[in-house]
Design an enzyme around this catalytic site. Structure first.
Site, PDB file in Angstrom:
ATOM      1  N   GLY A  56       0.827  -1.205   0.000  1.00 27.27           N
ATOM      2  CA  GLY A  56       0.000   0.000   0.000  1.00 27.27           C
ATOM      3  C   GLY A  56       0.861   1.255   0.000  1.00 27.27           C
ATOM      4  O   GLY A  56       2.079   1.195  -0.233  1.00 27.27           O
TER       5      GLY A  56
ATOM      6  N   GLY B 113       2.008   3.133   2.362  1.00 28.83           N
ATOM      7  CA  GLY B 113       3.115   3.137   3.323  1.00 28.83           C
ATOM      8  C   GLY B 113       4.332   2.402   2.766  1.00 28.83           C
ATOM      9  O   GLY B 113       5.463   2.920   2.799  1.00 28.83           O
TER      10      GLY B 113
ATOM     11  N   ASP C 220      -9.197  -2.562  -0.700  1.00 23.34           N
ATOM     12  CA  ASP C 220     -10.102  -1.414  -0.547  1.00 23.34           C
ATOM     13  C   ASP C 220     -10.230  -0.526  -1.790  1.00 23.34           C
ATOM     14  O   ASP C 220     -11.059   0.360  -1.822  1.00 23.34           O
ATOM     15  CB  ASP C 220      -9.623  -0.511   0.602  1.00 23.34           C
ATOM     16  CG  ASP C 220      -9.790  -1.178   1.957  1.00 23.34           C
ATOM     17  OD1 ASP C 220     -10.655  -2.048   2.068  1.00 23.34           O
ATOM     18  OD2 ASP C 220      -9.060  -0.815   2.898  1.00 23.34           O
TER      19      ASP C 220
ATOM     20  N   ARG D 148     -36.298 -11.221   7.148  1.00 21.58           N
ATOM     21  CA  ARG D 148     -35.327 -10.598   8.062  1.00 21.58           C
ATOM     22  C   ARG D 148     -34.679  -9.375   7.411  1.00 21.58           C
ATOM     23  O   ARG D 148     -34.668  -9.229   6.199  1.00 21.58           O
ATOM     24  CB  ARG D 148     -34.220 -11.601   8.406  1.00 21.58           C
ATOM     25  CG  ARG D 148     -34.690 -12.613   9.402  1.00 21.58           C
ATOM     26  CD  ARG D 148     -33.558 -13.456   9.946  1.00 21.58           C
ATOM     27  NE  ARG D 148     -34.095 -14.318  10.968  1.00 21.58           N
ATOM     28  CZ  ARG D 148     -33.947 -15.642  11.012  1.00 21.58           C
ATOM     29  NH1 ARG D 148     -33.240 -16.262  10.113  1.00 21.58           N
ATOM     30  NH2 ARG D 148     -34.500 -16.341  11.981  1.00 21.58           N
TER      31      ARG D 148
HETATM   32  P1  ATP Z   1      -1.850  -1.258   3.944  1.00 26.53           P
HETATM   33  O1  ATP Z   1      -2.625  -0.507   2.897  1.00 26.53           O
HETATM   34  O2  ATP Z   1      -2.188  -2.689   4.014  1.00 26.53           O
HETATM   35  O3  ATP Z   1      -1.831  -0.578   5.288  1.00 26.53           O
HETATM   36  P2  ATP Z   1       0.779  -0.195   3.598  1.00 26.53           P
HETATM   37  O4  ATP Z   1       1.890  -0.513   2.672  1.00 26.53           O
HETATM   38  O5  ATP Z   1       0.224   1.200   3.528  1.00 26.53           O
HETATM   39  O6  ATP Z   1      -0.341  -1.285   3.390  1.00 26.53           O
HETATM   40  P3  ATP Z   1       2.076   0.296   6.161  1.00 26.53           P
HETATM   41  O7  ATP Z   1       1.920  -0.427   7.446  1.00 26.53           O
HETATM   42  O8  ATP Z   1       1.777   1.740   6.108  1.00 26.53           O
HETATM   43  O9  ATP Z   1       1.215  -0.536   5.107  1.00 26.53           O
HETATM   44  O10 ATP Z   1       3.591   0.100   5.662  1.00 26.53           O
HETATM   45  C1  ATP Z   1       4.173  -1.186   5.561  1.00 26.53           C
HETATM   46  C2  ATP Z   1       5.619  -1.088   5.945  1.00 26.53           C
HETATM   47  O11 ATP Z   1       6.288  -0.176   5.057  1.00 26.53           O
HETATM   48  C3  ATP Z   1       5.878  -0.535   7.338  1.00 26.53           C
HETATM   49  O12 ATP Z   1       5.763  -1.517   8.339  1.00 26.53           O
HETATM   50  C4  ATP Z   1       7.306  -0.028   7.207  1.00 26.53           C
HETATM   51  O13 ATP Z   1       8.224  -1.084   7.316  1.00 26.53           O
HETATM   52  C5  ATP Z   1       7.329   0.501   5.769  1.00 26.53           C
HETATM   53  N1  ATP Z   1       7.068   1.952   5.768  1.00 26.53           N
HETATM   54  C6  ATP Z   1       5.869   2.579   5.745  1.00 26.53           C
HETATM   55  N2  ATP Z   1       6.030   3.914   5.772  1.00 26.53           N
HETATM   56  C7  ATP Z   1       7.352   4.150   5.832  1.00 26.53           C
HETATM   57  C8  ATP Z   1       8.161   5.321   5.894  1.00 26.53           C
HETATM   58  N3  ATP Z   1       7.631   6.549   5.890  1.00 26.53           N
HETATM   59  N4  ATP Z   1       9.504   5.171   5.959  1.00 26.53           N
HETATM   60  C9  ATP Z   1      10.053   3.943   5.940  1.00 26.53           C
HETATM   61  N5  ATP Z   1       9.347   2.801   5.882  1.00 26.53           N
HETATM   62  C10 ATP Z   1       8.019   2.889   5.825  1.00 26.53           C
END
Ligand code: ATP
Length: 363
Positions: free
Chosen positions: A104, A106, A152, A187
């Site tokens: 995602g 992040g 999502d 229901r």
């Molecule tokens: P989801 O949509 O399922 O939440 P996501 O990729 O947005 O997926 P996150 O938990 O936000 O999920 O990020 C996954 C991992 O990416 C984090 O545990 C971390 O290791 C890394 N990560 C996220 N943001 C950062 C950041 N700003 N700097 C460095 N690493 C990051």
């Protein structure tokens, strides 16, 4: 002799395996060394057996499997420079300078930061004697490409994320199953479905299941929603309808930002209508099961395109995500999409719902 690694990060979604398979096979086809990184960034930081060379057969018979066979994780270490330094060393030791990150916003933000820091991380590794100047020279540029795995459909810049279509199938199967029993006993079923900031799943599920009422994060109802809900359900019953379906997104809220839960909706129906109302929370069922045909082919196309994008990247290329635009797999600047996605999340948090919908755009 290019090294390319693929990993899955954040929440899993159906179709991730198909994407992993396509990345690996396209890489091998193009003459690269392909690697898996197990357990997302944690595997990259820990190294060792977590980073394994993949071959053609190691991705056989996974296209139909849900989840991710290489594991996914959230990793606090990677948020710190010290963790990213370890990760950089582990990649350099294997000659990996091309990464496909499936996750995602992040996970994609982390990858972008890693890429920006790469040369300073390598400087530090040379300085402390962990790698040689020759290794630094050979691995001087890190290329990254993102694929968005999310049930999502909450990522800006792509029409569909990998996993959304399968999740919709799960929801619709559940509603269809429940409809037959609800019909027999007159229901009202209240279905809680996923969608924290993005109402794509509940709104599409609502349309295709002929639901009577849908509560979405982006369109909070007015304060008198209980009266409106009651009126609608009464109208449907008096028109001869034997069952009612109400869909509540997990992130549904009112205009003051207070959550509206399935329990709140049930209470209104119990007290004002005395219907036999039941709640079903679909939860992780929506993430589970086999990917749909659509998700499999979407992930295949995106995975293949990701590898091609990496092979064509130059040191000045902007990192991209592979997106679906109409029916085309296209390359879109990664940080543009991430920033827009984060702006949507902020607008939702600040209850600027119209801004959020406008920012999100087509998807
Ligand atoms: P989801 O949509 O399922 O939440 P996501 O990729 O947005 O997926 P996150 O938990 O936000 O999920 O990020 C996954 C991992 O990416 C984090 O545990 C971390 O290791 C890394 N990560 C996220 N943001 C950062 C950041 N700003 N700097 C460095 N690493 C990051």
């Amino acid at each position: 002799d290019k090294g390319l690694a693929v990993f899955t990060s954040g929440g899993d979604s159906q179709g991730m395996n198909a994407a992993v398979r396509a990345c690996v096979r396209m890489a091998i086809y193009l003459g690269c060394k392909a690697y898996f990184i197990r357990e997302g960034y944690q595997g990259m930081v820990d190294g060792g057996d977590n980073i394994q060379e993949a071959n053609w057969a190691s991705v056989s018979s996974i296209i139909h499997r849900g989840g991710t066979i290489i594991g996914s994780a959230r990793c606090a270490d990677f948020r710190e420079r010290a963790g990213r330094l370890k990760a950089a060393n582990n990649l350099v030791q294997k000659g990996i300078t091309n990464l496909v990150v499936i996750g995602g916003d992040g996970s994609l933000t982390g990858a972008n930061l890693f890429r920006q820091e790469w040369s300073s991380l390598l400087d530090e590794l040379v300085k402390n004697g962990t790698i040689t100047a020759a290794q630094q020279e050979k691995n001087s540029v890190l290329h990254i490409v993102g694929l968005v795995g999310s049930i999502d459909n909450d990522f800006c810049g792509t029409d569909m994320t990998i996993g959304t279509d399968s999740a919709l199938h799960r929801i619709i199967e559940a509603i269809d199953a429940i409809s037959s029993t609800a019909y027999s006993h007159q229901r009202t079923f209240i279905m809680e479905v996923m969608g924290r900031h993005c109402g794509y799943l509940p709104v599409v599920a609502g349309i295709i299941s002929e639901a009577d009422y849908v509560f979405l994060p982006e369109y909070p109802p007015p304060h008198d929603w209980p009266a409106k809900l009651v009126l609608k359900l009464e109208q449907e019953r008096s028109a001869g309808q034997r069952l009612n379906i109400v869909i509540v997104a997990e992130g549904a809220m009112d205009r003051e930002g207070n959550p509206i839960t399935a329990e709140d909706v049930k209470k209104v129906i119990d007290e004002r209508l005395k219907h036999d109302a039941r709640i079903t929370v679909l939860g992780h069922v929506q993430r589970g099961g086999n990917p749909s045909a659509f998700d499999r082919i979407l992930a295949c196309r995106m995975g293949a395109e990701a590898t091609l994008a990496l092979m064509e990247a130059t040191k000045d290329s902007v990192p991209v995500v592979i997106s679906l635009d109409g029916n085309q797999a296209v390359r879109v600047p990664l940080m543009e999409c991430v920033e827009r996605t984060q702006a949507v999340a902020l607008a939702m948090k600040e209850r600027r719902w119209a801004d959020a919908v406008k920012l999100r755009g087509r998807s």
